[in-house]
Design an enzyme around this catalytic site. Sequence first.
Site, short mmCIF file in Angstrom:
data_model
loop_
_atom_site.label_atom_id
_atom_site.label_comp_id
_atom_site.label_asym_id
_atom_site.label_seq_id
_atom_site.Cartn_x
_atom_site.Cartn_y
_atom_site.Cartn_z
N LYS A 183 -2.99 -0.65 -7.09
CA LYS A 183 -3.27 0.72 -6.50
C LYS A 183 -4.72 0.98 -6.84
CE LYS A 183 1.01 2.96 -7.21
NZ LYS A 183 2.11 4.17 -8.11
N ARG B 64 6.81 -2.03 -12.00
CA ARG B 64 7.28 -2.07 -10.56
C ARG B 64 6.02 -2.74 -9.79
NH1 ARG B 64 5.91 0.68 -5.91
NH2 ARG B 64 7.24 0.80 -4.42
C1 7PM Z 1 0.44 4.67 -1.24
C2 7PM Z 1 0.54 5.36 -2.23
C3 7PM Z 1 1.31 3.50 -0.85
C4 7PM Z 1 1.51 4.79 -3.31
C5 7PM Z 1 2.29 3.14 -1.65
C6 7PM Z 1 2.37 3.65 -2.70
C7 7PM Z 1 5.76 4.21 -7.19
C8 7PM Z 1 6.94 4.16 -6.70
C9 7PM Z 1 5.51 4.00 -5.08
C10 7PM Z 1 5.56 4.28 -8.50
C11 7PM Z 1 7.73 4.72 -8.63
C12 7PM Z 1 3.01 1.77 -4.16
C13 7PM Z 1 3.33 3.26 -3.84
N1 7PM Z 1 4.99 3.73 -6.15
N2 7PM Z 1 7.90 4.70 -7.21
N3 7PM Z 1 6.59 4.05 -5.34
N4 7PM Z 1 6.67 4.76 -9.21
N5 7PM Z 1 8.91 4.99 -9.41
O1 7PM Z 1 2.01 1.37 -4.37
O2 7PM Z 1 4.34 4.32 -9.10
O3 7PM Z 1 4.01 1.08 -3.74
S1 7PM Z 1 4.93 3.76 -3.48
#
Ligand code: 7PM
Length: 287
Positions: free
Chosen positions: A230, A269
């Site tokens: 991230k 995750r």
């Molecule tokens: C842009 C921003 C693209 C964030 C992808 C993401 C989480 C999640 C995601 C989390 C839970 C990513 C995220 N992040 N579900 N789904 N917790 N529970 O980095 O932090 O994959 S999507």
Amino acid sequence: MLLMKNLKCGNKTLDLSRPAVMGILNATPDSFSDGGLLYSAGQLDQSKTLQAVESMLAAGADIIDIGGESTRPGAQPVSVDQELARVIPIIEAVASRFDTIISVDTSTTQVIKEATVAGANLINDVRALRREGALQAAADSGLPLCLMHMQNQPDSMQQSPQYKDVVAEVAEFLQQRKQACVEAGISADKIILDPGFGFGKTLQHNLDLFNGLGQLATAGHPILVGVSRKSMIGEMLGSPVDDRLMGSVTMAVLAAQKIMAAQGALILRVHDVKETVQALSVWRQSI
Ligand code: 7PM
């Protein structure tokens, strides 16, 4: 509340006596770090997808998280039909071939319903079941669920996130969503909480939350942490998304340490399952 060491996930059981690893399977053509990887000629490639699952499981993943909606700021919204078409066939294919816990990353009521039938074992909702019908669909599924905090919506959440006390406000939101779940008939021991790193937060907010993980864990629920690749790591290191592996793994181990100190349970995750599992293995054997 009693410390939960096992989480019942439908007909499967997740061991939470040590940090569990949730591997990310991205069924979107446009995610920020790995989108489109599973696509060939604009179509989701089933054999690439199953190979990705197989390699995450071989590397020690406990859960496979399957998502078909990109929550990237500014991402194109997906229709319900599109989201169903992306995730349901994958859930069916993974459930029929592998003995693993399948999590579905969705906020969509119809996807929750169909994913449950297709073989999902856990519901992961970045909107904490706030969409119409989602709470009831989750309750009807009987599956455990992850409630995540997000300030505003994906398209606007990073514009100017503001909190007076980020840890207290996130904890309060999660407590309220948990209460809504309990009122809908979901048993408290099925609920996982997640502060939602990067979802309507500045770097300082994310770091405050990271340092407050122990506090969040005191509610007795397993905590899910998603920091993999991230922008908070990118900001700390000045590195682009393809150069955040070491930062991601470091934060995974630090999260494990913080949650252990609070006697909590943790699900990480991650994109990089092998490296994370190795780091956690060394950490566990050295404490
Ligand atoms: C842009 C921003 C693209 C964030 C992808 C993401 C989480 C999640 C995601 C989390 C839970 C990513 C995220 N992040 N579900 N789904 N917790 N529970 O980095 O932090 O994959 S999507």
